[in-house]
Design an enzyme around this catalytic site. Structure first.
Site, PDB file in Angstrom:
ATOM      1  CD  GLU A   1      -7.980   5.714  -1.396  1.00  0.00           C
ATOM      2  OE1 GLU A   1      -7.018   5.797  -1.645  1.00  0.00           O
ATOM      3  OE2 GLU A   1      -7.823   5.676   0.258  1.00  0.00           O
TER       4      GLU A   1
ATOM      5  CG  HIS B   1      -6.358  -2.711   3.280  1.00  0.00           C
ATOM      6  ND1 HIS B   1      -6.155  -1.477   3.251  1.00  0.00           N
ATOM      7  CD2 HIS B   1      -7.547  -2.478   3.058  1.00  0.00           C
ATOM      8  CE1 HIS B   1      -6.389  -0.764   2.359  1.00  0.00           C
ATOM      9  NE2 HIS B   1      -7.385  -1.325   1.951  1.00  0.00           N
TER      10      HIS B   1
ATOM     11  CG  ASP C   1      -1.893   1.072   1.070  1.00  0.00           C
ATOM     12  OD1 ASP C   1      -3.107   0.407   1.063  1.00  0.00           O
ATOM     13  OD2 ASP C   1      -2.294   2.258   0.912  1.00  0.00           O
ATOM     14  CB  ILE C   2       1.305   4.137  -2.232  1.00  0.00           C
ATOM     15  CG1 ILE C   2       2.720   4.545  -2.682  1.00  0.00           C
ATOM     16  CG2 ILE C   2      -0.044   5.097  -2.000  1.00  0.00           C
ATOM     17  CD1 ILE C   2       3.663   3.944  -3.519  1.00  0.00           C
TER      18      ILE C   2
ATOM     19  CG  HIS D   1      -8.854  -2.829  -1.958  1.00  0.00           C
ATOM     20  ND1 HIS D   1      -9.855  -2.790  -3.015  1.00  0.00           N
ATOM     21  CD2 HIS D   1      -7.992  -2.274  -1.455  1.00  0.00           C
ATOM     22  CE1 HIS D   1      -9.947  -1.241  -2.532  1.00  0.00           C
ATOM     23  NE2 HIS D   1      -8.819  -1.425  -1.777  1.00  0.00           N
TER      24      HIS D   1
END
Ligand code: AMP
Length: 131
Positions: A88, A95, A29-30, A93
């Site tokens: 978002e 996490h 994750d960025i 996805h």
């Protein structure tokens, strides 16, 4: 139009990849909650996780299990938490977040700032542990 995660999978947008199979892709994750915070996505573009068919959803959890073990081998943590939000980015996805306590899982927490070199080093170390 392709989602940002499909463009990452296609290599059109750079990412810090930690694992890939024929059906799934995992990358850092960025904007991480912790060092090693990873996203697991299906290559099939589907917005809502629970719209995935049973086999793909089960496979995604098993793929996440392998990635979580690799994260835990690299990042000191009590365990790796698993969370689904999806508000978002409209591409399902999971996490995976190394945590010490319950409060570490909140996306409202401040994010960790890492340099490109730190992201690359963490991704490589996790990648080397994925079996
Ligand atoms: P959510 O959809 O609420 O589960 O959150 C989407 C997550 O995707 C956030 O934690 C973002 O930091 C992350 N994210 C968004 N764009 C990128 C990107 N280009 N590379 C890596 N992570 C991203």
């Amino acid at each position: 139009m392709a989602t940002i995660f499909s463009r990452i999978i296609a290599g059109e947008i750079p990412s810090y990849k930690v694992a890939e199979s024929d059906r799934f892709f995992a990358f850092l994750d960025i904007n991480p909650l912790a060092k090693g915070h990873t996203l697991v996505v299906p290559k099939q573009e589907t917005d809502y996780l629970f719209d995935l068919d049973d086999d793909l959803l089960a496979g995604m959890v098993l793929f996440s299990k392998k990635v979580a073990a690799a994260i835990r081998a690299v990042i000191p943590c009590s365990r790796v938490g698993m969370m689904v939000i999806g508000l978002e980015v409209p591409h399902a996805h999971i996490h995976l977040v190394p945590i010490q306590k319950e409060g570490d899982m909140s996306l409202s927490n401040p994010r960790v700032k890492l340099t490109k070199e730190e992201f690359a080093e963490i991704a490589e170390r996790i990648r080397n542990k994925v079996e």
